[in-house]
Write a protein that holds these residues in place. Structure first.
Motif, PDB file in Angstrom:
ATOM      1  N   LYS A 115       0.819  -1.208   0.000  1.00  0.00           N
ATOM      2  CA  LYS A 115       0.000   0.000   0.000  1.00  0.00           C
ATOM      3  C   LYS A 115       0.855   1.260   0.000  1.00  0.00           C
ATOM      4  O   LYS A 115       0.357   2.353  -0.273  1.00  0.00           O
ATOM      5  CB  LYS A 115      -0.932   0.010   1.209  1.00  0.00           C
ATOM      6  N   LEU A 116       2.132   1.100   0.329  1.00  0.00           N
ATOM      7  CA  LEU A 116       3.029   2.249   0.438  1.00  0.00           C
ATOM      8  C   LEU A 116       3.850   2.424  -0.831  1.00  0.00           C
ATOM      9  O   LEU A 116       4.558   1.511  -1.254  1.00  0.00           O
ATOM     10  CB  LEU A 116       3.966   2.078   1.643  1.00  0.00           C
ATOM     11  N   TRP A 117       3.761   3.617  -1.422  1.00  0.00           N
ATOM     12  CA  TRP A 117       4.607   4.002  -2.539  1.00  0.00           C
ATOM     13  C   TRP A 117       5.711   4.949  -2.076  1.00  0.00           C
ATOM     14  O   TRP A 117       6.531   5.388  -2.857  1.00  0.00           O
ATOM     15  CB  TRP A 117       3.776   4.691  -3.626  1.00  0.00           C
ATOM     16  N   ASN A 118       5.724   5.274  -0.811  1.00  0.00           N
ATOM     17  CA  ASN A 118       6.719   6.153  -0.214  1.00  0.00           C
ATOM     18  C   ASN A 118       6.869   5.754   1.247  1.00  0.00           C
ATOM     19  O   ASN A 118       5.912   5.274   1.853  1.00  0.00           O
ATOM     20  CB  ASN A 118       6.276   7.617  -0.320  1.00  0.00           C
ATOM     21  N   LEU A 119       8.074   5.925   1.813  1.00  0.00           N
ATOM     22  CA  LEU A 119       8.372   5.561   3.202  1.00  0.00           C
ATOM     23  C   LEU A 119       8.192   4.065   3.454  1.00  0.00           C
ATOM     24  O   LEU A 119       8.062   3.641   4.600  1.00  0.00           O
ATOM     25  CB  LEU A 119       7.500   6.356   4.179  1.00  0.00           C
ATOM     26  N   GLU A 120       8.217   3.265   2.395  1.00  0.00           N
ATOM     27  CA  GLU A 120       8.057   1.826   2.588  1.00  0.00           C
ATOM     28  C   GLU A 120       9.230   1.209   3.345  1.00  0.00           C
ATOM     29  O   GLU A 120       9.077   0.186   4.017  1.00  0.00           O
ATOM     30  CB  GLU A 120       7.872   1.122   1.237  1.00  0.00           C
ATOM     31  N   ASP A 121      10.409   1.841   3.250  1.00  0.00           N
ATOM     32  CA  ASP A 121      11.546   1.302   3.994  1.00  0.00           C
ATOM     33  C   ASP A 121      11.448   1.615   5.484  1.00  0.00           C
ATOM     34  O   ASP A 121      11.900   0.826   6.321  1.00  0.00           O
ATOM     35  CB  ASP A 121      12.874   1.798   3.413  1.00  0.00           C
ATOM     36  N   VAL A 122      10.848   2.751   5.839  1.00  0.00           N
ATOM     37  CA  VAL A 122      10.593   3.039   7.262  1.00  0.00           C
ATOM     38  C   VAL A 122       9.680   1.975   7.849  1.00  0.00           C
ATOM     39  O   VAL A 122       9.962   1.397   8.910  1.00  0.00           O
ATOM     40  CB  VAL A 122       9.937   4.429   7.437  1.00  0.00           C
ATOM     41  N   ASP A 123       8.618   1.683   7.155  1.00  0.00           N
ATOM     42  CA  ASP A 123       7.660   0.685   7.619  1.00  0.00           C
ATOM     43  C   ASP A 123       8.307  -0.690   7.741  1.00  0.00           C
ATOM     44  O   ASP A 123       8.123  -1.396   8.747  1.00  0.00           O
ATOM     45  CB  ASP A 123       6.478   0.629   6.652  1.00  0.00           C
ATOM     46  N   LEU A 124       9.078  -1.095   6.737  1.00  0.00           N
ATOM     47  CA  LEU A 124       9.748  -2.398   6.790  1.00  0.00           C
ATOM     48  C   LEU A 124      10.707  -2.470   7.972  1.00  0.00           C
ATOM     49  O   LEU A 124      10.746  -3.476   8.698  1.00  0.00           O
ATOM     50  CB  LEU A 124      10.504  -2.656   5.483  1.00  0.00           C
ATOM     51  N   ALA A 125      11.474  -1.417   8.189  1.00  0.00           N
ATOM     52  CA  ALA A 125      12.445  -1.417   9.287  1.00  0.00           C
ATOM     53  C   ALA A 125      11.761  -1.550  10.643  1.00  0.00           C
ATOM     54  O   ALA A 125      12.211  -2.314  11.503  1.00  0.00           O
ATOM     55  CB  ALA A 125      13.275  -0.142   9.247  1.00  0.00           C
ATOM     56  N   LEU A 126      10.665  -0.828  10.848  1.00  0.00           N
ATOM     57  CA  LEU A 126       9.975  -0.891  12.132  1.00  0.00           C
ATOM     58  C   LEU A 126       9.433  -2.295  12.394  1.00  0.00           C
ATOM     59  O   LEU A 126       9.469  -2.786  13.530  1.00  0.00           O
ATOM     60  CB  LEU A 126       8.838   0.131  12.166  1.00  0.00           C
ATOM     61  N   ARG A 127       8.942  -2.951  11.353  1.00  0.00           N
ATOM     62  CA  ARG A 127       8.436  -4.309  11.537  1.00  0.00           C
ATOM     63  C   ARG A 127       9.574  -5.309  11.756  1.00  0.00           C
ATOM     64  O   ARG A 127       9.465  -6.222  12.574  1.00  0.00           O
ATOM     65  CB  ARG A 127       7.584  -4.720  10.334  1.00  0.00           C
ATOM     66  N   LEU A 128      10.676  -5.140  11.053  1.00  0.00           N
ATOM     67  CA  LEU A 128      11.821  -6.028  11.244  1.00  0.00           C
ATOM     68  C   LEU A 128      12.401  -5.915  12.648  1.00  0.00           C
ATOM     69  O   LEU A 128      12.744  -6.918  13.279  1.00  0.00           O
ATOM     70  CB  LEU A 128      12.905  -5.710  10.215  1.00  0.00           C
ATOM     71  N   LEU A 129      12.502  -4.689  13.142  1.00  0.00           N
ATOM     72  CA  LEU A 129      13.160  -4.471  14.427  1.00  0.00           C
ATOM     73  C   LEU A 129      12.388  -5.058  15.608  1.00  0.00           C
ATOM     74  O   LEU A 129      12.940  -5.211  16.692  1.00  0.00           O
ATOM     75  CB  LEU A 129      13.395  -2.976  14.648  1.00  0.00           C
ATOM     76  N   ALA A 130      11.125  -5.390  15.397  1.00  0.00           N
ATOM     77  CA  ALA A 130      10.347  -6.003  16.475  1.00  0.00           C
ATOM     78  C   ALA A 130      10.906  -7.368  16.859  1.00  0.00           C
ATOM     79  O   ALA A 130      10.833  -7.768  18.035  1.00  0.00           O
ATOM     80  CB  ALA A 130       8.884  -6.132  16.053  1.00  0.00           C
ATOM     81  N   ASN A 131      11.487  -8.094  15.891  1.00  0.00           N
ATOM     82  CA  ASN A 131      11.948  -9.459  16.170  1.00  0.00           C
ATOM     83  C   ASN A 131      13.290  -9.806  15.539  1.00  0.00           C
ATOM     84  O   ASN A 131      13.722 -10.960  15.624  1.00  0.00           O
ATOM     85  CB  ASN A 131      10.909 -10.481  15.674  1.00  0.00           C
ATOM     86  N   HIS A 132      13.932  -8.838  14.921  1.00  0.00           N
ATOM     87  CA  HIS A 132      15.170  -9.133  14.201  1.00  0.00           C
ATOM     88  C   HIS A 132      16.245  -8.112  14.536  1.00  0.00           C
ATOM     89  O   HIS A 132      15.945  -6.988  14.936  1.00  0.00           O
ATOM     90  CB  HIS A 132      14.922  -9.139  12.692  1.00  0.00           C
ATOM     91  N   GLN A 133      17.497  -8.534  14.344  1.00  0.00           N
ATOM     92  CA  GLN A 133      18.628  -7.659  14.603  1.00  0.00           C
ATOM     93  C   GLN A 133      19.254  -7.216  13.283  1.00  0.00           C
ATOM     94  O   GLN A 133      19.509  -8.029  12.397  1.00  0.00           O
ATOM     95  CB  GLN A 133      19.681  -8.393  15.445  1.00  0.00           C
ATOM     96  N   LEU A 134      19.483  -5.910  13.167  1.00  0.00           N
ATOM     97  CA  LEU A 134      20.123  -5.361  11.979  1.00  0.00           C
ATOM     98  C   LEU A 134      21.344  -4.548  12.403  1.00  0.00           C
ATOM     99  O   LEU A 134      21.405  -4.020  13.524  1.00  0.00           O
ATOM    100  CB  LEU A 134      19.170  -4.459  11.192  1.00  0.00           C
ATOM    101  N   THR A 135      22.298  -4.446  11.496  1.00  0.00           N
ATOM    102  CA  THR A 135      23.482  -3.637  11.765  1.00  0.00           C
ATOM    103  C   THR A 135      23.879  -2.908  10.486  1.00  0.00           C
ATOM    104  O   THR A 135      23.332  -3.180   9.408  1.00  0.00           O
ATOM    105  CB  THR A 135      24.654  -4.510  12.268  1.00  0.00           C
ATOM    106  N   ASN A 136      24.808  -1.983  10.627  1.00  0.00           N
ATOM    107  CA  ASN A 136      25.257  -1.177   9.488  1.00  0.00           C
ATOM    108  C   ASN A 136      26.762  -1.283   9.335  1.00  0.00           C
ATOM    109  O   ASN A 136      27.507  -1.296  10.324  1.00  0.00           O
ATOM    110  CB  ASN A 136      24.868   0.292   9.693  1.00  0.00           C
ATOM    111  N   ILE A 137      27.227  -1.388   8.103  1.00  0.00           N
ATOM    112  CA  ILE A 137      28.657  -1.356   7.805  1.00  0.00           C
ATOM    113  C   ILE A 137      29.043   0.098   7.540  1.00  0.00           C
ATOM    114  O   ILE A 137      28.460   0.748   6.669  1.00  0.00           O
ATOM    115  CB  ILE A 137      28.981  -2.219   6.574  1.00  0.00           C
ATOM    116  N   ALA A 138      29.999   0.598   8.300  1.00  0.00           N
ATOM    117  CA  ALA A 138      30.366   2.012   8.229  1.00  0.00           C
ATOM    118  C   ALA A 138      31.321   2.288   7.078  1.00  0.00           C
ATOM    119  O   ALA A 138      32.399   2.865   7.239  1.00  0.00           O
ATOM    120  CB  ALA A 138      30.968   2.469   9.549  1.00  0.00           C
ATOM    121  N   MET A 139      30.900   1.872   5.896  1.00  0.00           N
ATOM    122  CA  MET A 139      31.629   2.178   4.665  1.00  0.00           C
ATOM    123  C   MET A 139      30.607   2.594   3.614  1.00  0.00           C
ATOM    124  O   MET A 139      29.544   1.972   3.506  1.00  0.00           O
ATOM    125  CB  MET A 139      32.410   0.957   4.161  1.00  0.00           C
ATOM    126  N   PRO A 140      30.903   3.634   2.821  1.00  0.00           N
ATOM    127  CA  PRO A 140      29.959   4.066   1.777  1.00  0.00           C
ATOM    128  C   PRO A 140      30.022   3.118   0.575  1.00  0.00           C
ATOM    129  O   PRO A 140      30.863   3.278  -0.308  1.00  0.00           O
ATOM    130  CB  PRO A 140      30.441   5.476   1.434  1.00  0.00           C
TER     131      PRO A 140
END
Length: 281
Positions: free
Chosen positions: A169-194
């Motif tokens: 249903k989302l054509w914008n901010l879909e990654d915000v929504d996905l992240a919030l749902r993932l973070l409820a039960n999953h662990q994510l991290t970031n690699i500090a390289m561009p």
């Protein structure tokens, strides 16, 4: 890779995939209702490389549906997303595969990225994201840059499936929504390289002043994370600030400046907070 009328720019994106140091990949492109030669361009390019490349047909259902459609037919245990106008550095896939292989507790990995315009080098600006509660909250309230999941995320297919992928249903901010749902039960991290160049240019969906407010209204009703009245005021102000700022940048007129001044007068704390966060990044 979702693609719609991307024939003029998709080859640069495809070449960045072909240049990866990690080569055990397949590519699924969803041609989401293109009226140009997007599919033909991808197929012609695919004929020159050994990897599996498939083009599946979309029906102009939007980027979320296009990504989900590709993910449904993917054969790998890891999924990575790449928009048709963005570019990966050669080490992107190998760094993220290594991160997920070394830590079985991780469900997903993002990376730093560069925001670039059509002039590319002159407009380059690096963005980092650390997945702290504070950083995620700023992003969800539109008070800070997000991790650009649609071109930086690599995720275990099982984790992506467990949250039913992107909300179509989302054509914008879909990654915000996905992240919030993932973070409820999953662990994510970031690699500090561009490891990704995220291209910003006129006409992109996230530049649309109508789809952003509509997406925010939908998220407010859906996500308990944004359910308090204070959060609603903050994010509504930030949407207004975003839309009015883009309008002023487009017209550069006194008539387009007055609404910005009026917003700052009505909600000085909210506007000052957002401006301060933006300047500090």
């Amino acid at each position: 890779m979702p693609a719609r009328n991307a024939a003029a720019r998709i080859l640069r994106t495809l070449e960045s995939l072909a240049s990866q140091t990690y080569q055990a990949w397949e590519l699924i492109v969803t041609d989401d209702g293109s009226t140009d030669a997007t599919s033909e361009t991808v197929r012609a390019w695919a004929a020159s490389i050994p990897n599996s490349v498939r083009v599946v047909a979309g029906s102009a259902e939007g980027p979320s549906a296009a990504r989900n459609r590709a993910a449904q037919v993917a054969e790998g245990s890891l999924l990575a997303f790449l928009d048709a106008d963005d570019v990966w550095t050669p080490q992107k896939l190998s760094a993220q595969v290594r991160g997920l292989t070394n830590d079985p507790q991780l469900s997903g990995v993002t990376c730093d990225y560069n925001i670039v315009g059509l002039d590319r080098e002159a407009s380059r600006k690096r963005v980092s994201f650390n997945w702290s509660d504070q950083e995620v909250r700023r992003w969800a309230l539109l008070e800070g840059r997000g991790p650009a999941l649609c071109s930086t995320l690599m995720i275990r297919a099982s984790a992506f499936q467990s949250v039913d992928g992107f909300d179509e249903k989302l054509w914008n901010l879909e990654d915000v929504d996905l992240a919030l749902r993932l973070l409820a039960n999953h662990q994510l991290t970031n690699i500090a390289m561009p490891l990704c160049d995220y291209t910003v240019m006129p006409g992109q969906n996230h530049q649309d002043p109508t789809t952003v407010p509509a997406a925010v209204e939908y998220l407010i009703t859906k996500e308990s994370y944004l359910s308090t009245e204070a959060d609603r005021r903050r994010i509504t102000t930030n949407v207004d600030l975003l839309v009015l700022t883009r309008t002023y940048r487009r017209h550069r007129s006194l008539s387009s400046l007055w609404p910005l001044i009026a917003l700052a007068a009505r909600r000085p704390i909210n506007v000052a907070r957002t401006v301060a966060v933006t300047l500090l990044r």
